[in-house]
Design a protein around this motif. Structure first.
Motif, PDB file in Angstrom:
ATOM      1  N   ASP A  12       0.867  -1.164   0.000  1.00  0.00           N
ATOM      2  CA  ASP A  12       0.000   0.000   0.000  1.00  0.00           C
ATOM      3  C   ASP A  12       0.921   1.237   0.000  1.00  0.00           C
ATOM      4  O   ASP A  12       2.101   1.121   0.368  1.00  0.00           O
ATOM      5  CB  ASP A  12      -0.861  -0.052   1.268  1.00  0.00           C
ATOM      6  N   ASP A  14      -0.148   5.168   0.743  1.00  0.00           N
ATOM      7  CA  ASP A  14      -0.429   6.162   1.794  1.00  0.00           C
ATOM      8  C   ASP A  14      -0.316   5.551   3.191  1.00  0.00           C
ATOM      9  O   ASP A  14      -0.989   4.567   3.489  1.00  0.00           O
ATOM     10  CB  ASP A  14      -1.848   6.723   1.627  1.00  0.00           C
ATOM     11  N   GLU A  15       0.538   6.134   4.000  1.00  0.00           N
ATOM     12  CA  GLU A  15       0.733   5.733   5.400  1.00  0.00           C
ATOM     13  C   GLU A  15       1.465   4.392   5.546  1.00  0.00           C
ATOM     14  O   GLU A  15       1.656   3.916   6.652  1.00  0.00           O
ATOM     15  CB  GLU A  15      -0.597   5.662   6.175  1.00  0.00           C
ATOM     16  N   THR A  16       1.834   3.786   4.405  1.00  0.00           N
ATOM     17  CA  THR A  16       2.623   2.549   4.463  1.00  0.00           C
ATOM     18  C   THR A  16       4.017   2.815   3.903  1.00  0.00           C
ATOM     19  O   THR A  16       5.020   2.542   4.551  1.00  0.00           O
ATOM     20  CB  THR A  16       1.932   1.414   3.673  1.00  0.00           C
ATOM     21  N   ASP A 211      -1.235  -0.508   6.038  1.00  0.00           N
ATOM     22  CA  ASP A 211      -1.545   0.071   7.367  1.00  0.00           C
ATOM     23  C   ASP A 211      -3.012  -0.102   7.744  1.00  0.00           C
ATOM     24  O   ASP A 211      -3.365   0.012   8.905  1.00  0.00           O
ATOM     25  CB  ASP A 211      -1.174   1.562   7.411  1.00  0.00           C
ATOM     26  N   LYS A 212      -3.870  -0.388   6.739  1.00  0.00           N
ATOM     27  CA  LYS A 212      -5.304  -0.495   7.070  1.00  0.00           C
ATOM     28  C   LYS A 212      -5.799  -1.907   6.789  1.00  0.00           C
ATOM     29  O   LYS A 212      -6.652  -2.141   5.937  1.00  0.00           O
ATOM     30  CB  LYS A 212      -6.103   0.547   6.288  1.00  0.00           C
ATOM     31  N   ASP A 219      -7.016  -1.966   2.994  1.00  0.00           N
ATOM     32  CA  ASP A 219      -6.044  -3.048   2.821  1.00  0.00           C
ATOM     33  C   ASP A 219      -6.594  -4.401   3.255  1.00  0.00           C
ATOM     34  O   ASP A 219      -5.968  -5.446   3.013  1.00  0.00           O
ATOM     35  CB  ASP A 219      -4.771  -2.760   3.647  1.00  0.00           C
TER      36      ASP A 219
HETATM   37 MG    MG Z   1      -2.767   3.185   3.545  1.00  0.00          MG
END
Ligand code: MG
Length: 245
Positions: A12, A14-16, A211-212, A219
């Protein structure tokens, strides 16, 4: 899970890999480049559009890799800053209109105010329609504190499900302020499977980072079909990559 058996990493974004909508850091790019040089294949799957992924990832990652924008409904083979489209699956005009109308109803009902423009808030990404509550290009700091535990978006998704046919559409929350509407079945599991089929890769060779990965997160579908590692943020991902590879 035996991490040493994994040759294909799908992550992933974003944020990963990156802070939401930010470019990959030099440290992360270096770590991933060195893995690619050693023979690992890297692909990046995200709800984000091709244009942004090219900027966030490919502009800084010099080794060959794959971009799987808009939840893997598009596959780009990235080499030397050249992008070859391997396949793509777009929404029909009718599907696009239904999703945009539903988001417009949502925005009105919950008085969701963009900090940027209307086009930046409800985006037609071809293969998916995305709501970025306060605008995709709103300041990152504002986005981070807007809906950190997705409480708002879970409520909104319930409302959207009263308008959009659940048999036709997939509605998930993503990034920091976004909700994605895709055609039913076009989630990250679909995106990963399509990629694996296209390149004849057994699913058990794939390791996914996200992250999700909890139910409702964008995710989560991926965790049903491949081995995965849940991360808190890009820093956590970098530490885990260094630890395992
Ligand atoms: Mg993410």
């Amino acid at each position: 899970m035996d991490v040493s058996q994994k040759k294909i990493i799908i992550a992933d974004v974003d944020e990963t890999i990156c802070e939401t909508c930010q470019q990959i850091t030099p440290e992360m790019a270096k770590q991933i480049s060195s893995m690619i040089t050693k023979g690992y294949t890297w692909a990046f799957i995200s709800g984000t559009e091709p244009h942004y992924l090219k900027e966030m990832i490919s502009a800084k990652l010099t080794e060959p890799h794959f971009l799987l924008p808009t939840t893997g409904t598009i596959c780009l083979d990235a080499k030397n800053n050249l992008f070859k489209e391997e396949y793509s699956y777009y929404l029909t005009p009718r599907e696009k209109k239904e999703a945009i109308d539903a988001f417009e109803e949502l925005v009105t009902k919950y008085h969701i105010k963009t900090l940027t423009t209307k086009e930046d808030q409800i985006q037609n990404r071809g293969t998916q329609i995305t709501l970025s509550a306060i605008g995709r290009n709103a300041p990152t700091n504002f986005k981070k504190i807007y809906d950190p535990d997705a409480t708002k978006r879970k409520e909104w998704i319930k409302f959207l499900k009263t308008i959009l046919d659940e048999n036709k559409y997939e509605i998930t929350y993503a990034g920091t302020t976004s909700i994605d509407v895709t055609r039913k079945g076009l989630d990250k599991a679909w995106g990963i499977k399509k990629f694996a089929q296209h390149y004849n890769i057994p699913l058990n060779q794939i390791l996914f980072f996200g992250d999700k990965t909890h139910p409702g997160g964008n995710d989560y579908p991926a965790t049903k079909i491949v081995d995965f590692i849940t991360v808190k943020n890009p820093e956590d991902t970098l530490n885990k990559l260094k630890e395992y590879f």
